[in-house]
Motif scaffolding. Structure first.
Motif, mmCIF file in Angstrom:
data_model
loop_
_atom_site.group_PDB
_atom_site.id
_atom_site.type_symbol
_atom_site.label_atom_id
_atom_site.label_comp_id
_atom_site.label_asym_id
_atom_site.label_seq_id
_atom_site.Cartn_x
_atom_site.Cartn_y
_atom_site.Cartn_z
ATOM 1 N N GLY A 135 -9.437 -3.141 -3.747
ATOM 2 C CA GLY A 135 -9.814 -4.364 -3.058
ATOM 3 C C GLY A 135 -9.924 -4.124 -1.574
ATOM 4 O O GLY A 135 -10.577 -3.180 -1.121
ATOM 5 N N PHE A 136 -9.256 -4.978 -0.791
ATOM 6 C CA PHE A 136 -9.264 -4.762 0.654
ATOM 7 C C PHE A 136 -8.032 -3.958 1.043
ATOM 8 O O PHE A 136 -7.006 -3.974 0.363
ATOM 9 N N SER A 137 -8.137 -3.224 2.145
ATOM 10 C CA SER A 137 -7.095 -2.273 2.516
ATOM 11 C C SER A 137 -5.887 -2.949 3.145
ATOM 12 O O SER A 137 -5.959 -4.077 3.622
ATOM 13 N N GLU A 138 -4.767 -2.238 3.134
ATOM 14 C CA GLU A 138 -3.533 -2.730 3.749
ATOM 15 C C GLU A 138 -3.626 -2.654 5.267
ATOM 16 O O GLU A 138 -4.470 -1.957 5.828
ATOM 17 N N VAL A 139 -2.731 -3.383 5.912
ATOM 18 C CA VAL A 139 -2.620 -3.309 7.372
ATOM 19 C C VAL A 139 -1.912 -2.010 7.725
ATOM 20 O O VAL A 139 -0.892 -1.654 7.122
ATOM 21 N N GLN A 140 -2.449 -1.288 8.696
ATOM 22 C CA GLN A 140 -1.895 -0.002 9.086
ATOM 23 C C GLN A 140 -1.156 -0.114 10.420
ATOM 24 O O GLN A 140 -1.387 -1.042 11.198
ATOM 25 N N GLN A 141 -0.297 0.867 10.660
ATOM 26 C CA GLN A 141 0.434 0.926 11.927
ATOM 27 C C GLN A 141 -0.294 1.878 12.851
ATOM 28 O O GLN A 141 -0.446 3.063 12.548
ATOM 29 N N ILE A 142 -0.767 1.393 13.963
ATOM 30 C CA ILE A 142 -1.475 2.251 14.894
ATOM 31 C C ILE A 142 -0.474 3.064 15.713
ATOM 32 O O ILE A 142 0.630 2.595 16.030
ATOM 33 N N ILE A 143 -0.821 4.302 16.011
ATOM 34 C CA ILE A 143 0.068 5.186 16.754
ATOM 35 C C ILE A 143 -0.367 5.228 18.212
ATOM 36 O O ILE A 143 -1.524 5.538 18.520
ATOM 37 N N ALA A 144 0.551 4.902 19.106
ATOM 38 C CA ALA A 144 0.247 4.916 20.541
ATOM 39 C C ALA A 144 0.425 6.328 21.095
ATOM 40 O O ALA A 144 1.415 7.014 20.808
ATOM 41 N N ALA B 44 2.955 -3.583 9.199
ATOM 42 C CA ALA B 44 2.074 -2.778 8.354
ATOM 43 C C ALA B 44 2.454 -2.971 6.894
ATOM 44 O O ALA B 44 3.606 -3.269 6.568
ATOM 45 N N GLY B 45 1.472 -2.823 5.999
ATOM 46 C CA GLY B 45 1.739 -2.951 4.579
ATOM 47 C C GLY B 45 0.738 -3.843 3.877
ATOM 48 O O GLY B 45 -0.316 -4.193 4.428
ATOM 49 N N ALA B 46 1.073 -4.204 2.634
ATOM 50 C CA ALA B 46 0.179 -5.024 1.808
ATOM 51 C C ALA B 46 0.284 -6.497 2.191
ATOM 52 O O ALA B 46 1.378 -7.011 2.445
ATOM 53 N N ASP C 254 -11.653 -7.850 10.461
ATOM 54 C CA ASP C 254 -11.850 -6.567 11.137
ATOM 55 C C ASP C 254 -11.156 -5.480 10.329
ATOM 56 O O ASP C 254 -9.943 -5.552 10.094
ATOM 57 N N GLU C 255 -11.921 -4.494 9.910
ATOM 58 C CA GLU C 255 -11.366 -3.400 9.126
ATOM 59 C C GLU C 255 -11.735 -2.059 9.748
ATOM 60 O O GLU C 255 -12.872 -1.905 10.210
ATOM 61 N N PRO C 256 -10.784 -1.116 9.777
ATOM 62 C CA PRO C 256 -9.421 -1.241 9.260
ATOM 63 C C PRO C 256 -8.572 -2.217 10.064
ATOM 64 O O PRO C 256 -8.810 -2.423 11.253
ATOM 65 N N ALA C 257 -7.582 -2.818 9.379
ATOM 66 C CA ALA C 257 -6.693 -3.787 10.023
ATOM 67 C C ALA C 257 -5.432 -3.072 10.511
ATOM 68 O O ALA C 257 -4.896 -2.214 9.808
ATOM 69 N N TYR C 258 -4.972 -3.454 11.720
ATOM 70 C CA TYR C 258 -3.795 -2.829 12.308
ATOM 71 C C TYR C 258 -2.775 -3.885 12.706
ATOM 72 O O TYR C 258 -3.133 -5.012 13.073
ATOM 73 N N ALA C 259 -1.510 -3.490 12.630
ATOM 74 C CA ALA C 259 -0.424 -4.386 13.029
ATOM 75 C C ALA C 259 -0.501 -4.678 14.516
ATOM 76 O O ALA C 259 -0.851 -3.815 15.317
ATOM 77 N N ASN C 260 -0.186 -5.936 14.858
ATOM 78 C CA ASN C 260 -0.135 -6.409 16.245
ATOM 79 C C ASN C 260 -1.508 -6.462 16.922
ATOM 80 O O ASN C 260 -1.603 -6.476 18.143
#
Length: 230
Positions: free
Chosen positions: A149-158, A123-125, A45-51
């Motif tokens: 390549g493929f994107s890093e995991v991002q931190q979603i903002i609540a 989040a990160g590589a 699933d992209e974009p990928a998010y932490a948690n």
């Protein structure tokens, strides 16, 4: 000559449009030639998010490229490498943490495609490590998220900010909804881009047709005038 040129331009643009359409499925994935195989890797699933639950998305094809065909109305890999989960192992690494072994599973009705589910919590590589022996060929490859390549995991903002009175289940539900909205927006943007390309191709085709028709009418008028003078 002008007509042939116009037709050639239209054909080239149509081919370019087709290439854009067929490469959308591999967006934000890394493709690599590994011996006699082609590996395509990214997040499920992209974009990928932490948690947010995600996983390894792996496609293995014979040869220097993955080719596709339609089967029962679904696009599938024509030169797929099947049963690779019996010969290969996978793990994911992030930062200085210990690698996490992934259970490589074939995806139903998608020959050559495999998944390894996990929950990225930071989040990160991230790096996917694929290793083992496939049909006598040793495999030991690491794929790390990067701009190419493929994107890093991002931190979603609540938003609004959560409080102690908000339950964990509510937080998870809100985050999941934000993920769906973001992914839908990305898909919509990609679709609009494709529509724009198609419209551009049609516009050029119409312009080429009009130019050819105008040239033909002008030639006919010239020939008619010369006939009258004769």
């Amino acid at each position: 000559m002008k007509k042939k040129f116009a037709v050639s331009v239209v054909v080239c643009l149509v081919v370019l449009c087709a290439l854009v359409l067929t490469t959308q499925s591999a967006f934000a994935h890394e493709k690599r030639h590994v011996g006699k195989y082609t590996f395509v890797i990214g997040f499920l699933d992209e974009p990928a998010y932490a948690n947010i639950k995600n996983g390894l998305d792996l496609t293995i094809c014979n040869g220097d490229a993955c080719t596709y065909t339609t089967q029962d109305g679904q696009k599938v890999v024509a030169n797929a490498v099947e049963n690779a989960e019996q010969a290969l192992k996978a793990e994911v690494l992030q930062g200085g943490a210990q690698p996490l072994a992934l259970s490589l599973e074939p995806r139903w009705a998608n020959p050559g495609k495999y998944a390894g589910y996990f929950l990225p919590t930071t989040a990160g590589a991230y790096t996917f490590h694929i290793y083992g022996t496939l049909s006598g060929q040793k495999i030991d490859e690491k794929f790390t998220s990067s701009p190419n390549g493929f994107s890093e995991v991002q931190q979603i903002i609540a938003y609004p900010a959560t409080t102690k009175n908000v339950s964990a289940s509510a937080d998870t539900s809100a985050l999941s909804q934000q993920i769906k909205d973001t992914q839908n927006s990305a898909q919509t943007a990609a679709t609009l881009g494709i529509v724009g390309i198609v419209i551009g191709v049609v516009g050029v085709a119409l312009a080429a047709f009009a130019f050819t028709r105008r040239s033909r009418i002008g030639q006919e008028a010239k020939e008619s005038a010369e006939s009258l003078r004769g």
